[in-house]
Write a protein that holds these residues in place. Sequence first.
Motif, PDB file in Angstrom:
ATOM      1  N   GLY A 108      -0.881  -6.539 -14.927  1.00 25.83           N
ATOM      2  CA  GLY A 108       0.005  -6.824 -13.798  1.00 25.83           C
ATOM      3  C   GLY A 108      -0.737  -7.004 -12.490  1.00 25.83           C
ATOM      4  O   GLY A 108      -0.204  -6.703 -11.417  1.00 25.83           O
ATOM      5  N   CYS A 109      -1.953  -7.537 -12.543  1.00 24.62           N
ATOM      6  CA  CYS A 109      -2.783  -7.668 -11.352  1.00 24.62           C
ATOM      7  C   CYS A 109      -2.153  -8.618 -10.329  1.00 24.62           C
ATOM      8  O   CYS A 109      -2.048  -8.288  -9.146  1.00 24.62           O
ATOM      9  CB  CYS A 109      -4.173  -8.150 -11.758  1.00 24.62           C
ATOM     10  SG  CYS A 109      -5.396  -8.095 -10.426  1.00 24.62           S
ATOM     11  N   SER A 110      -1.711  -9.783 -10.766  1.00 24.75           N
ATOM     12  CA  SER A 110      -1.128 -10.758  -9.840  1.00 24.75           C
ATOM     13  C   SER A 110       0.175 -10.242  -9.243  1.00 24.75           C
ATOM     14  O   SER A 110       0.445 -10.419  -8.049  1.00 24.75           O
ATOM     15  CB  SER A 110      -0.886 -12.096 -10.552  1.00 24.75           C
ATOM     16  OG  SER A 110      -2.107 -12.658 -10.996  1.00 24.75           O
ATOM     17  N   PHE A 111       0.994  -9.599 -10.065  1.00 30.17           N
ATOM     18  CA  PHE A 111       2.255  -9.019  -9.602  1.00 30.17           C
ATOM     19  C   PHE A 111       2.001  -8.005  -8.495  1.00 30.17           C
ATOM     20  O   PHE A 111       2.626  -8.043  -7.437  1.00 30.17           O
ATOM     21  CB  PHE A 111       2.966  -8.360 -10.786  1.00 30.17           C
ATOM     22  CG  PHE A 111       4.093  -7.438 -10.396  1.00 30.17           C
ATOM     23  CD1 PHE A 111       5.360  -7.947 -10.137  1.00 30.17           C
ATOM     24  CD2 PHE A 111       3.892  -6.072 -10.289  1.00 30.17           C
ATOM     25  CE1 PHE A 111       6.406  -7.102  -9.771  1.00 30.17           C
ATOM     26  CE2 PHE A 111       4.925  -5.212  -9.930  1.00 30.17           C
ATOM     27  CZ  PHE A 111       6.192  -5.735  -9.665  1.00 30.17           C
ATOM     28  N   LEU A 112       1.066  -7.101  -8.731  1.00 30.48           N
ATOM     29  CA  LEU A 112       0.809  -6.047  -7.756  1.00 30.48           C
ATOM     30  C   LEU A 112       0.159  -6.607  -6.490  1.00 30.48           C
ATOM     31  O   LEU A 112       0.505  -6.213  -5.374  1.00 30.48           O
ATOM     32  CB  LEU A 112      -0.081  -4.977  -8.380  1.00 30.48           C
ATOM     33  CG  LEU A 112      -0.255  -3.701  -7.553  1.00 30.48           C
ATOM     34  CD1 LEU A 112       1.093  -3.031  -7.321  1.00 30.48           C
ATOM     35  CD2 LEU A 112      -1.205  -2.745  -8.240  1.00 30.48           C
ATOM     36  N   THR A 113      -0.777  -7.540  -6.662  1.00 32.08           N
ATOM     37  CA  THR A 113      -1.460  -8.132  -5.509  1.00 32.08           C
ATOM     38  C   THR A 113      -0.479  -8.849  -4.596  1.00 32.08           C
ATOM     39  O   THR A 113      -0.493  -8.677  -3.370  1.00 32.08           O
ATOM     40  CB  THR A 113      -2.555  -9.112  -5.978  1.00 32.08           C
ATOM     41  OG1 THR A 113      -3.463  -8.447  -6.855  1.00 32.08           O
ATOM     42  CG2 THR A 113      -3.321  -9.671  -4.792  1.00 32.08           C
ATOM     43  N   ALA A 114       0.397  -9.667  -5.200  1.00 27.41           N
ATOM     44  CA  ALA A 114       1.368 -10.429  -4.413  1.00 27.41           C
ATOM     45  C   ALA A 114       2.335  -9.505  -3.683  1.00 27.41           C
ATOM     46  O   ALA A 114       2.640  -9.702  -2.503  1.00 27.41           O
ATOM     47  CB  ALA A 114       2.126 -11.390  -5.322  1.00 27.41           C
ATOM     48  N   ASN A 115       2.830  -8.496  -4.369  1.00 27.81           N
ATOM     49  CA  ASN A 115       3.799  -7.593  -3.751  1.00 27.81           C
ATOM     50  C   ASN A 115       3.162  -6.716  -2.682  1.00 27.81           C
ATOM     51  O   ASN A 115       3.773  -6.455  -1.641  1.00 27.81           O
ATOM     52  CB  ASN A 115       4.471  -6.731  -4.825  1.00 27.81           C
ATOM     53  CG  ASN A 115       5.637  -7.434  -5.484  1.00 27.81           C
ATOM     54  OD1 ASN A 115       6.731  -7.493  -4.946  1.00 27.81           O
ATOM     55  ND2 ASN A 115       5.376  -7.994  -6.654  1.00 27.81           N
ATOM     56  N   LEU A 116       1.938  -6.257  -2.911  1.00 30.77           N
ATOM     57  CA  LEU A 116       1.260  -5.456  -1.898  1.00 30.77           C
ATOM     58  C   LEU A 116       0.995  -6.289  -0.651  1.00 30.77           C
ATOM     59  O   LEU A 116       1.176  -5.817   0.481  1.00 30.77           O
ATOM     60  CB  LEU A 116      -0.048  -4.905  -2.458  1.00 30.77           C
ATOM     61  CG  LEU A 116      -0.888  -4.066  -1.492  1.00 30.77           C
ATOM     62  CD1 LEU A 116      -0.095  -2.878  -0.949  1.00 30.77           C
ATOM     63  CD2 LEU A 116      -2.174  -3.587  -2.176  1.00 30.77           C
ATOM     64  N   ALA A 117       0.591  -7.551  -0.839  1.00 30.50           N
ATOM     65  CA  ALA A 117       0.360  -8.439   0.309  1.00 30.50           C
ATOM     66  C   ALA A 117       1.646  -8.642   1.102  1.00 30.50           C
ATOM     67  O   ALA A 117       1.656  -8.579   2.337  1.00 30.50           O
ATOM     68  CB  ALA A 117      -0.191  -9.779  -0.171  1.00 30.50           C
ATOM     69  N   ALA A 118       2.747  -8.883   0.401  1.00 33.28           N
ATOM     70  CA  ALA A 118       4.021  -9.077   1.084  1.00 33.28           C
ATOM     71  C   ALA A 118       4.448  -7.811   1.813  1.00 33.28           C
ATOM     72  O   ALA A 118       4.961  -7.864   2.942  1.00 33.28           O
ATOM     73  CB  ALA A 118       5.095  -9.504   0.077  1.00 33.28           C
ATOM     74  N   ALA A 119       4.235  -6.662   1.186  1.00 35.91           N
ATOM     75  CA  ALA A 119       4.602  -5.389   1.816  1.00 35.91           C
ATOM     76  C   ALA A 119       3.780  -5.134   3.071  1.00 35.91           C
ATOM     77  O   ALA A 119       4.303  -4.644   4.080  1.00 35.91           O
ATOM     78  CB  ALA A 119       4.413  -4.247   0.816  1.00 35.91           C
ATOM     79  N   LEU A 120       2.498  -5.460   3.042  1.00 34.83           N
ATOM     80  CA  LEU A 120       1.651  -5.295   4.221  1.00 34.83           C
ATOM     81  C   LEU A 120       2.114  -6.206   5.354  1.00 34.83           C
ATOM     82  O   LEU A 120       2.147  -5.814   6.525  1.00 34.83           O
ATOM     83  CB  LEU A 120       0.194  -5.587   3.863  1.00 34.83           C
ATOM     84  CG  LEU A 120      -0.513  -4.518   3.020  1.00 34.83           C
ATOM     85  CD1 LEU A 120      -1.799  -5.080   2.409  1.00 34.83           C
ATOM     86  CD2 LEU A 120      -0.828  -3.289   3.861  1.00 34.83           C
ATOM     87  N   SER A 121       2.501  -7.427   5.009  1.00 34.78           N
ATOM     88  CA  SER A 121       2.964  -8.359   6.044  1.00 34.78           C
ATOM     89  C   SER A 121       4.274  -7.890   6.669  1.00 34.78           C
ATOM     90  O   SER A 121       4.544  -8.181   7.837  1.00 34.78           O
ATOM     91  CB  SER A 121       3.134  -9.767   5.460  1.00 34.78           C
ATOM     92  OG  SER A 121       4.253  -9.839   4.587  1.00 34.78           O
ATOM     93  N   GLN A 122       5.083  -7.153   5.915  1.00 36.80           N
ATOM     94  CA  GLN A 122       6.374  -6.696   6.419  1.00 36.80           C
ATOM     95  C   GLN A 122       6.247  -5.668   7.541  1.00 36.80           C
ATOM     96  O   GLN A 122       7.194  -5.466   8.297  1.00 36.80           O
ATOM     97  CB  GLN A 122       7.215  -6.122   5.277  1.00 36.80           C
ATOM     98  CG  GLN A 122       7.760  -7.185   4.327  1.00 36.80           C
ATOM     99  CD  GLN A 122       8.520  -6.584   3.167  1.00 36.80           C
ATOM    100  OE1 GLN A 122       8.250  -5.464   2.727  1.00 36.80           O
ATOM    101  NE2 GLN A 122       9.484  -7.320   2.654  1.00 36.80           N
ATOM    102  N   VAL A 123       5.105  -4.998   7.622  1.00 40.64           N
ATOM    103  CA  VAL A 123       4.910  -4.021   8.707  1.00 40.64           C
ATOM    104  C   VAL A 123       4.055  -4.616   9.829  1.00 40.64           C
ATOM    105  O   VAL A 123       3.473  -3.893  10.634  1.00 40.64           O
ATOM    106  CB  VAL A 123       4.278  -2.712   8.178  1.00 40.64           C
ATOM    107  CG1 VAL A 123       5.234  -1.997   7.268  1.00 40.64           C
ATOM    108  CG2 VAL A 123       2.947  -2.970   7.468  1.00 40.64           C
ATOM    109  N   GLY A 124       3.999  -5.948   9.877  1.00 40.38           N
ATOM    110  CA  GLY A 124       3.351  -6.624  10.995  1.00 40.38           C
ATOM    111  C   GLY A 124       1.867  -6.850  10.849  1.00 40.38           C
ATOM    112  O   GLY A 124       1.217  -7.282  11.809  1.00 40.38           O
ATOM    113  N   MET A 125       1.318  -6.581   9.671  1.00 39.49           N
ATOM    114  CA  MET A 125      -0.112  -6.811   9.478  1.00 39.49           C
ATOM    115  C   MET A 125      -0.343  -8.283   9.128  1.00 39.49           C
ATOM    116  O   MET A 125       0.336  -8.848   8.259  1.00 39.49           O
ATOM    117  CB  MET A 125      -0.656  -5.924   8.365  1.00 39.49           C
ATOM    118  CG  MET A 125      -0.415  -4.445   8.596  1.00 39.49           C
ATOM    119  SD  MET A 125      -1.639  -3.409   7.786  1.00 39.49           S
ATOM    120  CE  MET A 125      -3.094  -3.795   8.733  1.00 39.49           C
ATOM    121  N   LYS A 126      -1.273  -8.889   9.807  1.00 41.20           N
ATOM    122  CA  LYS A 126      -1.622 -10.282   9.530  1.00 41.20           C
ATOM    123  C   LYS A 126      -2.403 -10.319   8.224  1.00 41.20           C
ATOM    124  O   LYS A 126      -3.562  -9.896   8.167  1.00 41.20           O
ATOM    125  CB  LYS A 126      -2.441 -10.863  10.685  1.00 41.20           C
ATOM    126  CG  LYS A 126      -2.536 -12.374  10.673  1.00 41.20           C
ATOM    127  CD  LYS A 126      -3.224 -12.875  11.926  1.00 41.20           C
ATOM    128  CE  LYS A 126      -3.319 -14.393  11.894  1.00 41.20           C
ATOM    129  NZ  LYS A 126      -4.057 -14.903  13.069  1.00 41.20           N
TER     130      LYS A 126
END
Length: 296
Positions: A135-153
């Motif tokens: 599940g590497c791609s699943f986790l990578t994509a979701n973690l990236a989206a979650a980081l962006s949701q708190v204002g991180m570029k």
Amino acid sequence: MSENPLDTQTFVDDGRAAVDAPMRDALQRLGLLTDDEVARVSAHQAERNLDFDQAALELGFIGPDELDRAREQLINSLALQSDYRRSVSDELVVLTDPLGAKAEAIRLLRTQIIAQHIKPGRRALAMIAPIEGAGCSFLTANLAAALSQVGMKTLIVDANMRSPRVDQIFGLDVGGPGLSSYLSLQAARPERVVNANVLPNLSVISAGPPVARPQELLSSTRFRDGMNMLLREYDIALFDTPPANSSADALTVAAAVGHSIIIARRDQTFVSDVATLSEQLKSARCAVVGAVLNEF
């Protein structure tokens, strides 16, 4: 009187001027540098062997905040432009099921990453699984989206040029311009293959069209130089990689990035697989920030 050759300066074109031209133009468009200051920065750049933006900072003509503005304008102006994108996949659970257990677990991981990795000033992570199906791609994509949701570029780079999935998850053109385009010289600069603002604060570099020898491209100085250039523009970058047991690609990316997270799947990944991958990363001089046991 004959002219002393030591009294004259000869500037050799090493190609840097062409590389620096977009940044120089961005600074001028924003009114941050005058023509006279550009000339002085160029002379200081040649004398000190610096990048144009570093020379401008060193001379005090611009500050870090002004440089960030110019970099953001540069990336947006050079980024891939798409009039139409498909909807994101249901796999992006932090958007499609934000109240579910999966999204909550990913937000918890986000908190740990911010506290333990980003706050010390580190800007990149290679996401690596020892075997396929973790599940590497699943986790990578979701973690990236979650980081962006708190204002991180945030930037996500699909370095899995063997079986890429990031483009599908984010609704991008499958096989469109991406990392392989830049590494195979089809794009002059890494910004040219960035899909900017796929989500607020989130940009994506897809894997790009298939290539014959991805490991050779990932081993190139062009990969290291291009990614280092981009890392200056983002708070955090996540690199999706192919399974470590299928090729040397993941270890190559990890060595260039310097930090990694190991992803395992419950009841499928052996402890010995994780231990072996951890030792391989250590030998590649890549620090393992942590490991995630994926149950989803």
